[in-house]
Every structure is written in C-alpha cells, then in structure tokens.
Scaffold this motif. Sequence first.
Motif, PDB file in Angstrom:
ATOM      1  N   GLU A 199       0.961  -1.257   0.000  1.00 38.37           N
ATOM      2  CA  GLU A 199      -0.058  -0.158   0.111  1.00 38.37           C
ATOM      3  C   GLU A 199       0.862   1.502  -0.009  1.00 38.37           C
ATOM      4  O   GLU A 199       0.575   2.231  -0.748  1.00 38.37           O
ATOM      5  N   THR A 200       1.925   1.150   0.675  1.00 33.01           N
ATOM      6  CA  THR A 200       2.751   2.321   0.829  1.00 33.01           C
ATOM      7  C   THR A 200       4.363   1.960   0.712  1.00 33.01           C
ATOM      8  O   THR A 200       4.625   0.769   1.070  1.00 33.01           O
ATOM      9  N   LYS A 201       5.218   3.037   0.278  1.00 35.69           N
ATOM     10  CA  LYS A 201       6.416   2.709  -0.026  1.00 35.69           C
ATOM     11  C   LYS A 201       7.153   3.062   1.342  1.00 35.69           C
ATOM     12  O   LYS A 201       6.531   3.734   2.195  1.00 35.69           O
ATOM     13  N   GLU A 202       8.295   2.480   1.642  1.00 32.23           N
ATOM     14  CA  GLU A 202       8.926   2.739   2.961  1.00 32.23           C
ATOM     15  C   GLU A 202      10.497   2.806   2.375  1.00 32.23           C
ATOM     16  O   GLU A 202      10.951   2.282   1.266  1.00 32.23           O
ATOM     17  N   ALA A 203      11.171   3.574   3.542  1.00 30.07           N
ATOM     18  CA  ALA A 203      12.684   3.685   3.099  1.00 30.07           C
ATOM     19  C   ALA A 203      13.466   2.301   3.470  1.00 30.07           C
ATOM     20  O   ALA A 203      13.241   1.842   4.476  1.00 30.07           O
ATOM     21  N   VAL A 204      14.253   1.939   2.319  1.00 30.55           N
ATOM     22  CA  VAL A 204      14.853   0.526   2.657  1.00 30.55           C
ATOM     23  C   VAL A 204      16.209   1.124   2.386  1.00 30.55           C
ATOM     24  O   VAL A 204      16.789   1.736   1.426  1.00 30.55           O
ATOM     25  N   GLU A 205      17.030   0.614   3.385  1.00 31.04           N
ATOM     26  CA  GLU A 205      18.675   0.517   3.375  1.00 31.04           C
ATOM     27  C   GLU A 205      19.067  -0.642   2.495  1.00 31.04           C
ATOM     28  O   GLU A 205      19.150  -1.717   3.086  1.00 31.04           O
ATOM     29  N   LEU A 206      19.576  -0.076   1.258  1.00 34.66           N
ATOM     30  CA  LEU A 206      19.923  -0.977   0.555  1.00 34.66           C
ATOM     31  C   LEU A 206      21.179  -1.984   0.619  1.00 34.66           C
ATOM     32  O   LEU A 206      21.176  -3.186   0.478  1.00 34.66           O
ATOM     33  N   VAL A 207      22.191  -1.621   1.321  1.00 34.24           N
ATOM     34  CA  VAL A 207      23.213  -2.311   1.793  1.00 34.24           C
ATOM     35  C   VAL A 207      22.875  -3.290   2.660  1.00 34.24           C
ATOM     36  O   VAL A 207      23.270  -4.520   2.660  1.00 34.24           O
ATOM     37  N   SER A 208      22.131  -2.849   3.672  1.00 34.86           N
ATOM     38  CA  SER A 208      21.776  -4.072   4.718  1.00 34.86           C
ATOM     39  C   SER A 208      20.837  -5.036   4.029  1.00 34.86           C
ATOM     40  O   SER A 208      21.114  -6.272   4.451  1.00 34.86           O
ATOM     41  N   LEU A 209      19.853  -4.659   3.307  1.00 39.37           N
ATOM     42  CA  LEU A 209      19.143  -5.528   2.626  1.00 39.37           C
ATOM     43  C   LEU A 209      19.926  -6.603   1.832  1.00 39.37           C
ATOM     44  O   LEU A 209      19.706  -7.870   1.947  1.00 39.37           O
ATOM     45  N   ILE A 210      20.775  -6.094   1.243  1.00 35.43           N
ATOM     46  CA  ILE A 210      21.713  -7.115   0.135  1.00 35.43           C
ATOM     47  C   ILE A 210      22.647  -8.033   1.220  1.00 35.43           C
ATOM     48  O   ILE A 210      22.597  -9.177   1.027  1.00 35.43           O
ATOM     49  N   SER A 211      23.163  -7.497   2.240  1.00 30.77           N
ATOM     50  CA  SER A 211      23.762  -8.292   3.244  1.00 30.77           C
ATOM     51  C   SER A 211      22.983  -9.226   3.994  1.00 30.77           C
ATOM     52  O   SER A 211      23.615 -10.294   4.001  1.00 30.77           O
ATOM     53  N   ASN A 216      29.580 -23.726  -6.818  1.00 29.82           N
ATOM     54  CA  ASN A 216      30.927 -23.564  -6.734  1.00 29.82           C
ATOM     55  C   ASN A 216      31.263 -21.894  -7.321  1.00 29.82           C
ATOM     56  O   ASN A 216      32.067 -21.812  -8.148  1.00 29.82           O
ATOM     57  N   VAL A 217      30.636 -21.271  -6.800  1.00 31.27           N
ATOM     58  CA  VAL A 217      30.575 -19.678  -7.067  1.00 31.27           C
ATOM     59  C   VAL A 217      30.975 -18.886  -5.767  1.00 31.27           C
ATOM     60  O   VAL A 217      30.560 -19.265  -4.488  1.00 31.27           O
ATOM     61  N   ASP A 218      31.877 -18.134  -5.919  1.00 30.33           N
ATOM     62  CA  ASP A 218      32.413 -16.919  -4.854  1.00 30.33           C
ATOM     63  C   ASP A 218      31.883 -15.566  -5.163  1.00 30.33           C
ATOM     64  O   ASP A 218      32.105 -15.010  -6.219  1.00 30.33           O
ATOM     65  N   ILE A 219      31.174 -15.377  -4.230  1.00 35.21           N
ATOM     66  CA  ILE A 219      30.587 -13.885  -4.401  1.00 35.21           C
ATOM     67  C   ILE A 219      31.176 -12.838  -3.610  1.00 35.21           C
ATOM     68  O   ILE A 219      31.659 -12.970  -2.526  1.00 35.21           O
ATOM     69  N   CYS A 220      31.554 -11.912  -4.562  1.00 35.06           N
ATOM     70  CA  CYS A 220      32.297 -10.595  -4.047  1.00 35.06           C
ATOM     71  C   CYS A 220      31.424  -9.256  -3.797  1.00 35.06           C
ATOM     72  O   CYS A 220      30.848  -8.966  -4.956  1.00 35.06           O
ATOM     73  N   PHE A 221      31.307  -9.228  -2.647  1.00 36.37           N
ATOM     74  CA  PHE A 221      30.211  -7.886  -2.410  1.00 36.37           C
ATOM     75  C   PHE A 221      31.007  -6.450  -2.051  1.00 36.37           C
ATOM     76  O   PHE A 221      31.823  -6.755  -1.202  1.00 36.37           O
ATOM     77  N   SER A 222      30.777  -5.502  -2.685  1.00 34.95           N
ATOM     78  CA  SER A 222      31.560  -4.199  -2.554  1.00 34.95           C
ATOM     79  C   SER A 222      30.414  -3.127  -2.212  1.00 34.95           C
ATOM     80  O   SER A 222      29.457  -3.005  -3.010  1.00 34.95           O
ATOM     81  N   ALA A 223      30.360  -2.537  -1.065  1.00 41.27           N
ATOM     82  CA  ALA A 223      29.626  -1.456  -0.851  1.00 41.27           C
ATOM     83  C   ALA A 223      30.192  -0.140  -0.024  1.00 41.27           C
ATOM     84  O   ALA A 223      31.070  -0.716   0.809  1.00 41.27           O
ATOM     85  N   PRO A 224      29.822   1.089  -0.264  1.00 38.50           N
ATOM     86  CA  PRO A 224      30.481   1.999   0.549  1.00 38.50           C
ATOM     87  C   PRO A 224      29.848   1.970   2.072  1.00 38.50           C
ATOM     88  O   PRO A 224      28.978   1.216   2.421  1.00 38.50           O
ATOM     89  N   GLU A 225      30.557   2.708   2.990  1.00 39.99           N
ATOM     90  CA  GLU A 225      30.237   2.819   4.400  1.00 39.99           C
ATOM     91  C   GLU A 225      29.015   3.544   4.805  1.00 39.99           C
ATOM     92  O   GLU A 225      28.296   3.283   5.604  1.00 39.99           O
ATOM     93  N   GLU A 226      28.596   4.362   3.641  1.00 46.47           N
ATOM     94  CA  GLU A 226      27.616   5.340   3.839  1.00 46.47           C
ATOM     95  C   GLU A 226      26.307   4.527   3.722  1.00 46.47           C
ATOM     96  O   GLU A 226      26.224   3.604   2.947  1.00 46.47           O
ATOM     97  N   GLU A 227      25.032   4.987   4.196  1.00 41.73           N
ATOM     98  CA  GLU A 227      23.781   4.196   4.051  1.00 41.73           C
ATOM     99  C   GLU A 227      23.283   4.753   2.740  1.00 41.73           C
ATOM    100  O   GLU A 227      23.500   6.111   2.332  1.00 41.73           O
ATOM    101  N   LEU A 228      22.638   4.000   2.193  1.00 40.64           N
ATOM    102  CA  LEU A 228      22.053   4.233   0.562  1.00 40.64           C
ATOM    103  C   LEU A 228      20.633   3.947   0.950  1.00 40.64           C
ATOM    104  O   LEU A 228      20.379   2.597   0.687  1.00 40.64           O
ATOM    105  N   GLU A 229      19.874   4.669   0.794  1.00 40.31           N
ATOM    106  CA  GLU A 229      18.246   4.371   1.140  1.00 40.31           C
ATOM    107  C   GLU A 229      17.552   4.738  -0.108  1.00 40.31           C
ATOM    108  O   GLU A 229      17.856   5.816  -0.913  1.00 40.31           O
ATOM    109  N   THR A 230      16.604   3.798  -0.567  1.00 38.75           N
ATOM    110  CA  THR A 230      15.561   3.986  -1.621  1.00 38.75           C
ATOM    111  C   THR A 230      14.202   3.872  -1.032  1.00 38.75           C
ATOM    112  O   THR A 230      13.952   3.031   0.176  1.00 38.75           O
ATOM    113  N   LEU A 231      13.049   4.385  -1.674  1.00 39.74           N
ATOM    114  CA  LEU A 231      11.895   4.114  -1.135  1.00 39.74           C
ATOM    115  C   LEU A 231      11.302   2.949  -1.894  1.00 39.74           C
ATOM    116  O   LEU A 231      11.360   2.802  -3.408  1.00 39.74           O
TER     117      LEU A 231
END
Length: 425
Positions: free
Chosen positions: A263-275, A289-304
């Motif tokens: 019904e409504t959008k909310e603020a989602v912190e994308l780095v935490s969601l992916i982690s 047999n896959v090696d996942i490499c995740f790179s993200a900045p220390e700042e919060e990145l939010e989207t609705l």
Amino acid sequence: AAESELHGEPAARRLLSEADARDPDVTMRWVEGMPERAETASLQGNQLTVLEGDSRGIELVVTYTPVRVQGRELGAIEISESLSDRDEFIATTISRAVLTVVIMLFIAALVSMAAGSFWVGRPVARLLEKVRQVANGELRSRVVVTQNDELGELAEALNDMSHKLEHAREEVDREHTERLQTEAQLRHAERLSTVGRLASGVAHEIGTPLNVIAGHAGLIAKNDETPETASKSAMIIRAQAERISTILRHLLDFARQTSRVPETKEAVELVSLISDTLGLLETLEQAKNVDICFSAPEEELETLGDPAQLQQVFINLCMNGMQAMVDGGSLSIEVAGVRARPPHSAAVPEGDFIRLSVEDQGEGIEAEHLPHIFEPFFTTKDVGEGTGLGLSMAYGIVHELGGWFDVESRPGEGARFTVYLPRQY
C-alpha cells in the motif's frame, strides 16, 4: 411727375424696398434684367432660381422674376433668402438623431448586459465551474442550467460526460487494482519458484551438518567419551543445528512473503538488505561453486520501495548470474551512490541514484536475445530451470520505483546487469 411716383417703376421699387425692410432674412431688390443661367440655376416657368454664396460663405437661394409690360421686359425682381436656417435645422436634426441613437444604443447595451448576465453570464459561469471540477477530478457533481437552449444542451452534455467519465474511472481503478493483484500473485509465484530452486541447494547444504550432528550424537550415545569430549561434541551439534536453523529461517522468510499489493512505500537501506539476503544465497553459492564478491560503501544508501520486492529483484539477478556460470566462477556485486541521467525511456529527471551491479563470468547473452530478456516468459534456460518471469518481474518492480535497467553482455565474456534506483535522503 407726382403720378409717375405713384405708378410705374418708381412705385414698384418703393414697394420692393418696403417689403425688403419688413423681413431681414429676405432681401428684395430691382435688377435691370435676368442674369445668365449658371450650373446651379434652375428655370421654372419665367422664374429663374440660382444658388449663390455671399461674402461670409453663407449659401443663398436667389429667385429672379421678370417684369414685363405690354410685352416689353422692364427688369426683374430679385429675392434672396439665406439657407443658414435650413442648414442649422438640418444640423440640429442630425445632432438630435445621433444623440437619440446613442442613447438608444446605450439603453440597449444596458438591457443586453442585464439580459446576457441573467440568461448567458450565470449559466456560462456554472459551466466553467463544472469544467474546472472535471479538470480537478470531481465528476460526481452536476451543473444545473434550466434554459431550453444551446447552453442547456451543453450543460446536459457535460453532466452526461461526467457520468460516463466517473464510470470509466471506476472501471480503470478496478482494472488497475486487479492488475496489481495479478502482478503481485505472479511475483509471489516467481518467488516460490525461486524457493524451489533454493531448496535443492538447501537440501544439499543441510545434509552436511546433519551428518556431523549424527556422528557426534553417536559418539555421545556410546558413553565412551570423556566429559570434555562430550561437551565439545555437544557444542558442535549446537553450532550445526543453529546453522541449519539459520538456513531454514532465511528460506522461510523469503517464502512467506505474501502476494499482497504494497500500500505504501518505505525507506529501505539497500546495503543492509543485500547483506542479509546474501545469507540466503550461501547454500546455492557453495552448490554452484561460486564465489560472491560484495562491494559497498560505508554510507547508508536508502531508496523508497517494498523490501520484499527489492529482495526479489536482487535474488533473481544473483541466481541468473550463478546459473550462467556452469563451471563456477566469481559473481561480483557492487552498490554505490551516483549522479546519473536516465535514458529517454525512463520518465524521470537527472538526479541522485543508487547503482546496484551484478556481474557474472558466465556464457553471456547472444545479441539477438538482448532485446527480449525482459519480456514475460522469455528464457534461454533449459526446461525446469526457469519460468521466464524473473527478469520481467524485476523490470516491472524497478520501473514502478522510478528506476531502470542497464545490461551489458558479450557471448563468452559474461553479463553485467545494473539497476538504478532513486536515492532517498
């Protein structure tokens, strides 16, 4: 001589002089003969009438009447009369006529304005107000115009149009709601399909800790171990049970997300969601047999947006990348805040966005397949490995949030899927 003064020409001259003195507007005098006919002269019988102008520019009408005695013309009587009174009368008459016309026009204008305001102004004002209401989306009100003329017909047409627009809007809202519900159900179905693919990896992943648990539980059951060894085995069993619990919790959390329409959008912190979501992919990561490499900045990145839908987009991209690497490889995931200009197909302005990139080292996508990868039910996978809805659902979710996709791929060199989402501060 005395008799000649009483009769004849002297008497006539004296009579003319007396008549001339009686009326100052008329001049009478004796002339020796008739003048020559001019262009302004007219002859009626023996009388000659001429239009002349005096030294003051006043127009005169001059009449000459010849005097004949025994067939011999003695002279003529000249009667001059000024036409100034006539001109003044004409000018006065014209002025009065003009004034009368102006007054009548003014009165007619006042009457027309009053009648127009009553018969036209008020109905037109109501019609304009109705048009403004329609423009603002207010379709239920009716405009009342009691006149049986074109304005009344226009009012009825507006009311009929509003009624039809109201029904059309209700129908569009109903169809839109049904479409959203259908899309939500399809997304849920795709999520369950993803759960099924994850379950195979979970089953393999759970088998290993279960074997460890069974082995240490058997050692404890034999009572051959020392208290220290038994305690260590119990700790191992506990750790493996927690590992199984974590795997199942991630899987159930993803599977239990309902097919409701957010019904409504909310603020989602994308780095935490992916982690957090990467924990759900660990089982498939090891199985492929896959090696996942995740790179993200220390700042919060939010989207609705909706966290469940964003998680589904990320999982679909990751699973597609893993399945593309048949012999294993590296899956690179990168999140960053960028300033971007959307493509022409995206109806959003330039601004700050979150860029999420998922790059694999798989077989890549053929050039003829690239224009169709976001079409529903289009898939290049073998039967049973995909529904063809994953990328289509992901595209719809990202588009609804005001973002867009960018895809780069060359056969044999892997593929890079980049998602741009509006950044929320």
